[in-house]
Design a protein around this motif. Sequence first.
Motif, PDB file in Angstrom:
ATOM      1  N   VAL A 246      18.150  39.797 -28.746  1.00 55.85           N
ATOM      2  CA  VAL A 246      17.620  40.977 -29.444  1.00 55.85           C
ATOM      3  C   VAL A 246      16.094  41.036 -29.329  1.00 55.85           C
ATOM      4  N   ILE A 247      15.422  40.107 -29.965  1.00 53.19           N
ATOM      5  CA  ILE A 247      13.967  40.202 -30.113  1.00 53.19           C
ATOM      6  C   ILE A 247      13.237  39.991 -28.790  1.00 53.19           C
ATOM      7  N   SER A 248      13.523  38.889 -28.099  1.00 56.30           N
ATOM      8  CA  SER A 248      12.802  38.601 -26.852  1.00 56.30           C
ATOM      9  C   SER A 248      13.109  39.628 -25.774  1.00 56.30           C
ATOM     10  N   ALA A 249      14.349  40.106 -25.715  1.00 53.63           N
ATOM     11  CA  ALA A 249      14.710  41.118 -24.702  1.00 53.63           C
ATOM     12  C   ALA A 249      13.904  42.389 -24.898  1.00 53.63           C
ATOM     13  N   LEU A 250      13.740  42.814 -26.154  1.00 51.57           N
ATOM     14  CA  LEU A 250      12.953  44.026 -26.418  1.00 51.57           C
ATOM     15  C   LEU A 250      11.485  43.795 -26.079  1.00 51.57           C
ATOM     16  N   LEU A 251      10.954  42.626 -26.422  1.00 52.91           N
ATOM     17  CA  LEU A 251       9.550  42.326 -26.137  1.00 52.91           C
ATOM     18  C   LEU A 251       9.292  42.327 -24.631  1.00 52.91           C
ATOM     19  N   ILE A 252      10.189  41.730 -23.867  1.00 46.64           N
ATOM     20  CA  ILE A 252      10.020  41.701 -22.407  1.00 46.64           C
ATOM     21  C   ILE A 252      10.142  43.097 -21.824  1.00 46.64           C
ATOM     22  N   SER A 253      11.074  43.891 -22.338  1.00 49.16           N
ATOM     23  CA  SER A 253      11.219  45.265 -21.833  1.00 49.16           C
ATOM     24  C   SER A 253       9.951  46.074 -22.094  1.00 49.16           C
ATOM     25  N   MET A 254       9.315  45.864 -23.241  1.00 44.48           N
ATOM     26  CA  MET A 254       8.066  46.569 -23.538  1.00 44.48           C
ATOM     27  C   MET A 254       6.937  46.088 -22.623  1.00 44.48           C
ATOM     28  N   MET A 255       6.917  44.811 -22.315  1.00 46.97           N
ATOM     29  CA  MET A 255       5.918  44.295 -21.385  1.00 46.97           C
ATOM     30  C   MET A 255       6.058  44.956 -20.011  1.00 46.97           C
ATOM     31  N   ILE A 256       7.292  45.151 -19.588  1.00 44.84           N
ATOM     32  CA  ILE A 256       7.535  45.803 -18.299  1.00 44.84           C
ATOM     33  C   ILE A 256       7.115  47.265 -18.358  1.00 44.84           C
ATOM     34  N   ASP A 257       7.496  47.956 -19.442  1.00 40.47           N
ATOM     35  CA  ASP A 257       7.190  49.387 -19.543  1.00 40.47           C
ATOM     36  C   ASP A 257       5.692  49.638 -19.632  1.00 40.47           C
ATOM     37  N   LEU A 258       4.971  48.768 -20.325  1.00 42.48           N
ATOM     38  CA  LEU A 258       3.525  48.920 -20.466  1.00 42.48           C
ATOM     39  C   LEU A 258       2.761  48.336 -19.285  1.00 42.48           C
ATOM     40  N   LYS A 259       3.526  47.775 -18.339  1.00 43.40           N
ATOM     41  CA  LYS A 259       2.950  47.163 -17.146  1.00 43.40           C
ATOM     42  C   LYS A 259       2.085  45.951 -17.462  1.00 43.40           C
ATOM     43  N   TRP A 260       2.409  45.279 -18.546  1.00 42.73           N
ATOM     44  CA  TRP A 260       1.794  43.991 -18.828  1.00 42.73           C
ATOM     45  C   TRP A 260       2.457  42.905 -17.994  1.00 42.73           C
TER      46      TRP A 260
ATOM     47  N   LEU B 211       5.436  34.108 -15.468  1.00 40.46           N
ATOM     48  CA  LEU B 211       4.066  33.687 -15.767  1.00 40.46           C
ATOM     49  C   LEU B 211       3.184  33.682 -14.526  1.00 40.46           C
ATOM     50  N   ILE B 212       3.725  33.280 -13.396  1.00 37.70           N
ATOM     51  CA  ILE B 212       2.903  33.170 -12.182  1.00 37.70           C
ATOM     52  C   ILE B 212       2.907  34.444 -11.344  1.00 37.70           C
ATOM     53  N   SER B 213       3.720  35.434 -11.731  1.00 40.63           N
ATOM     54  CA  SER B 213       3.728  36.691 -10.974  1.00 40.63           C
ATOM     55  C   SER B 213       2.403  37.411 -11.193  1.00 40.63           C
ATOM     56  N   LYS B 214       1.797  37.876 -10.131  1.00 39.98           N
ATOM     57  CA  LYS B 214       0.486  38.515 -10.225  1.00 39.98           C
ATOM     58  C   LYS B 214       0.619  39.971 -10.632  1.00 39.98           C
ATOM     59  N   ARG B 215      -0.358  40.429 -11.389  1.00 40.90           N
ATOM     60  CA  ARG B 215      -0.383  41.822 -11.814  1.00 40.90           C
ATOM     61  C   ARG B 215      -1.029  42.677 -10.734  1.00 40.90           C
TER      62      ARG B 215
ATOM     63  N   LYS C 105      13.325  55.336 -15.943  1.00 40.21           N
ATOM     64  CA  LYS C 105      12.585  54.111 -16.182  1.00 40.21           C
ATOM     65  C   LYS C 105      12.898  53.050 -15.127  1.00 40.21           C
ATOM     66  N   ASN C 106      12.008  52.063 -15.052  1.00 35.47           N
ATOM     67  CA  ASN C 106      12.202  50.952 -14.127  1.00 35.47           C
ATOM     68  C   ASN C 106      13.538  50.264 -14.402  1.00 35.47           C
ATOM     69  N   SER C 107      14.247  49.891 -13.340  1.00 33.03           N
ATOM     70  CA  SER C 107      15.583  49.320 -13.488  1.00 33.03           C
ATOM     71  C   SER C 107      15.564  47.994 -14.247  1.00 33.03           C
ATOM     72  N   TRP C 108      14.510  47.181 -14.058  1.00 35.78           N
ATOM     73  CA  TRP C 108      14.445  45.910 -14.781  1.00 35.78           C
ATOM     74  C   TRP C 108      14.092  46.128 -16.252  1.00 35.78           C
ATOM     75  N   PHE C 109      13.319  47.164 -16.516  1.00 28.33           N
ATOM     76  CA  PHE C 109      13.118  47.548 -17.912  1.00 28.33           C
ATOM     77  C   PHE C 109      14.463  47.884 -18.543  1.00 28.33           C
TER      78      PHE C 109
END
Length: 404
Positions: free
Chosen positions: A323-337, A391-395, A271-275
Motif C-alpha cells: 500500500v504505502i511504498s507502492a504509492l510513494l514509488i508511483s508518485m516518484m515516477i509520476d513526478l520524475k523524481w 538508487l543507481i539509475s541516473k536521472r 500515464k507511464n506504464s511503470w507508474f
Amino acid sequence: MKTNWPKISLLFLLIVAIVGTLLRSNLIGSIPLKYGHLVHVHSHIAFQGWIYTMLFQLIIYLFLNDEIIQKGRYVLQFRLTIVILIGILISFALQGYALYSIVFSTLFQCLNYWFIYRFFKDSKKIKTNSANSIPLKFIKTALLLGVFSTLFPFAIGALSAKGFGETEVYKSVVYSFMHLQYNGWFLFATLGVFFKFLENNDITYNRNHINKFYWFYTIAVIPAASLTMLGMSFAGYFLPFAYFAAALQGIGLIYFVLSFNSTFLQKLRNKNSWFLVFFSMFFVSFIFKEILQCLSVLPAFISLAFQNKWILLTYLHLSLIGVISALLISMMIDLKWLSINLLSKAGALFLISGFVLTQSLLAIAGLGGQYHFQTLLVGSALMAMGIFLFLISKREKNQVTTKL
C-alpha cells in the motif's frame, strides 16, 4: 533548488531491505550484529527513514509553494532529520534501546513536531479550490494522528522500565502505537497524496462519497486499535470497539470503491506504464488490506490473525510495501523524481517479483503449508536488488526536481 533528496529516501529503503535480508539469513548462518538490534533498525528506518522522509518531501512539494518552503525552513528541517536518522541507525544497530538511541529518537520527534507546526501554519496561506479540500483534510488528519501516536513510546518506555516488557499490557501499547503509525499517520497521508494526485491530473471522483469515506475512517481509526488486541486474554473487553471499527471501515471502503467511475481508468491510460504498475499495486493492495482488517474481527480469523506470526508479517508487509511504498514509488515516477530507464525497469521487476514471492511464501507458511526458507531469502534479496537499481539509475537532464 535542484536536489537528489528522493534518492536519500531510497537509500534508507535499501538499508531496510538489506537489514530484512540479513534477519532472514539468521537461520542459515550468523549475522554481524545482534538480531534484536537489527529488528529495531529495520522498523525504525522503515518508518522514519523511508516513509517519513518521502512523505515529508511529497507533502511539501504538493501542498506548498517555493516561497513558503524557503521561509518555513523546510530545507533545514530535512537536513537535520537526515543527520538524526543517521544517529538512529547507528545507535540502534550497536546498542538497541539504550541511552543514545532514545536521545536520537527524542530529537527526531522534536523535528517532527516542528514540521507539523510549520505545515499547519503554512498550509493556511495556500488557496485551495475548496475550503474543504479533501487531500489537505487527509494530510492534516494524518499529522494529528502522528502527534497522538508519539505519546505511546513514553508509555512503552515506562512499562519496560518497570519490568512489564513481556506482558500483554506492554504488547497492547506497542500494537496500538504501530496501528496509529501505519493505519493512522502513514495511511491517511498516503491517501492525501493519492487524492492530491487525482486533482492535479483532473481525474474526477465522487467527492460526496470520499467525504463519507474520510469520516468513517477518521471515526474508526482510534477504536480500530482494538483490532490489534483480539489475540489478548482480555480481548472480550475490546470486542464492541472492534466490531464498531470494522463496521465503519467496511462501510467507508464501499464508499471509496463507489467513488470512482470509468473515467478514472481512462485518464490513467496516458500515464507511464511503470507508474500504472505501482499505482495499481497500491490500489488493489489497499482494498485487499482493508478487507482483511475487517475480517479479522470474526472468530474464525482471530486465531489465524493474532497467533500466527507469518500471517501477521504478511499483513504488515502488505500495508507497508503493497500500500504505502507502492504509492510513494508511483508518485516518484509520476513526478520524475525516479527516472524510467533500463536500470529502473529492471529494479521494478526485481522489487515486485521479490514482494510477490515473499508475500506468497509468508501466506503459505501462515496457512500451514511447506516452503523453502532459502526461497524466502531469495525474495528478500530480490527486493533489495530492485531498490539498489532504483538508487543507481541516473536521472534525465530534463526531469522535474523537487522544490526543496
